[in-house]
Write an enzyme that holds these catalytic residues in place. Sequence first.
Site, short mmCIF file in Angstrom:
data_model
loop_
_atom_site.label_atom_id
_atom_site.label_comp_id
_atom_site.label_asym_id
_atom_site.label_seq_id
_atom_site.Cartn_x
_atom_site.Cartn_y
_atom_site.Cartn_z
N GLY A 240 16.64 8.23 4.06
CA GLY A 240 15.20 8.43 3.80
C GLY A 240 14.96 9.84 3.27
N LYS B 249 26.13 1.07 13.50
CA LYS B 249 25.49 1.61 14.71
C LYS B 249 23.98 1.46 14.68
CE LYS B 249 27.01 5.51 16.59
NZ LYS B 249 27.49 6.92 16.63
N ASN C 68 18.09 0.04 21.28
CA ASN C 68 17.14 1.07 21.74
C ASN C 68 15.71 0.72 21.37
OD1 ASN C 68 19.09 2.71 22.91
ND2 ASN C 68 19.45 3.88 21.04
N GLY D 33 14.56 -1.96 23.70
CA GLY D 33 14.31 -1.39 25.03
C GLY D 33 12.96 -0.70 25.08
N TYR E 95 27.14 -4.26 7.00
CA TYR E 95 25.68 -4.44 6.92
C TYR E 95 25.30 -5.86 7.36
CZ TYR E 95 20.98 -4.36 4.77
OH TYR E 95 19.63 -4.42 4.53
N LYS F 265 23.21 -6.76 10.79
CA LYS F 265 21.88 -7.38 10.75
C LYS F 265 21.90 -8.73 11.48
CE LYS F 265 19.23 -4.52 8.33
NZ LYS F 265 18.01 -3.91 8.87
N ARG G 178 21.84 0.93 -6.44
CA ARG G 178 21.59 -0.50 -6.68
C ARG G 178 21.38 -0.76 -8.17
NH1 ARG G 178 18.09 -2.33 -1.46
NH2 ARG G 178 17.44 -0.18 -1.44
N1 UDP Z 1 25.01 -4.10 -10.13
C1 UDP Z 1 25.32 -3.86 -11.46
N2 UDP Z 1 25.33 -2.56 -11.90
C2 UDP Z 1 25.02 -1.51 -11.11
C3 UDP Z 1 24.71 -1.76 -9.76
C4 UDP Z 1 24.71 -3.06 -9.30
O1 UDP Z 1 25.62 -4.80 -12.22
O2 UDP Z 1 25.04 -0.37 -11.60
C5 UDP Z 1 24.99 -5.50 -9.67
C6 UDP Z 1 25.66 -5.77 -8.34
O3 UDP Z 1 27.03 -5.98 -8.50
C7 UDP Z 1 24.93 -7.01 -7.88
C8 UDP Z 1 23.55 -6.88 -8.50
O4 UDP Z 1 23.64 -5.85 -9.48
O5 UDP Z 1 25.56 -8.17 -8.38
C9 UDP Z 1 22.45 -6.52 -7.52
O6 UDP Z 1 22.93 -5.50 -6.74
P1 UDP Z 1 22.11 -4.51 -5.86
O7 UDP Z 1 22.88 -3.24 -5.89
O8 UDP Z 1 20.71 -4.45 -6.31
O9 UDP Z 1 22.18 -5.05 -4.38
P2 UDP Z 1 22.39 -6.50 -3.74
O10 UDP Z 1 21.40 -7.41 -4.35
O11 UDP Z 1 23.80 -6.92 -4.03
O12 UDP Z 1 22.17 -6.26 -2.30
#
Ligand code: UDP
Length: 318
Positions: free
Chosen positions: A40, A95, A103, A106, A149, A153, A190
Amino acid sequence: MSDIPVTLITGGAGFLGSHLSDRFLAEGHKVVVMDNFLTGSRENIEQLLDHPRFELIEHDITRYIDFPGRLDYILHFASPASPADYLQMPIQTLKVSSLGTHNALGLALAKGARLLLSSTSEVYGDPLEHPQKESYWGNVNPIGYRGVYDEAKRFAEAMVMAYHRTHGVETRIVRIFNTYGPRMRLDDGRGLPNFMRQGILGEDITIYGDGSQTRSFQFVSDLVDGLWLLLMSDEVMPVNIGNPVEISIKHLAEEILQLTGNKSTITYQPLPAGFEDDPKIRQPDTTRARTLLGWEPRVDRLDGLRATLDDFRVRLEQ
Ligand code: UDP
């Protein structure tokens, strides 16, 4: 005692947490953001620091959470959420959704607060059912890089249900599908923010694989509407919140490139290390959100992408 409801947002300085802070302040709540700034940032909540109903507590929720006074709602949003982040921080990712969720629950039990868990479409893994309904149990590799992850979750959902069933804690579980909008981290790794940054700066656009993998992108304001409705509803079982319009990553890259008006080149790269379990398809079935909450996404993708690009441009120029 004051009648103002008090809402704690774990991970409130993140992209989603900061938009939730805006909404809950606008609804008249007192908002307490708890964040350790692992992913963040202060910038996301800077505009709120002087608000009389806003408070920031710097704290790592994997440690005991001390919270004096009244507490009505907990929005449990703390966690790295980008694959690049959780590949780099696997232990913190495990974690925060295990110890951190324990937590937070709780605290909810001690205060009689209602807790909403931000779960994820990642609980469905690389799905064998399409679109994904909440009744689908998923296809997750527990020992893959993404497992830190996905499994954390899934554990968090199990923990939430156990506190609900054992202690009667009021709980809600939202499974969030890909969400974008202003304040997304420029470098969170992403696809969507990468393509935007690359498009604005005129750099090569990096598609991993052949770009045929699909996702369904929702604008952040639609998500916030859905979360508010879910929190205020009686629904204990998980609800998907996402935009069902599914597109390929190649299509997304082309659309963003066109909107930037720049001349970047789209390049195709092998999936990076750790992306072996990258889901090939993803689309929410939103029947439950529609029928139980009367929720529907409203923002058209091109409008949402334009608004996000405007925000990215401003921040990239700073
Ligand atoms: N991706 C991509 N180029 C990038 C980063 C991600 O082609 O520079 C692809 C990644 O492999 C996935 C899709 O974009 O198939 C969406 O990925 P994101 O990172 O948004 O997260 P996800 O949806 O997998 O949680």
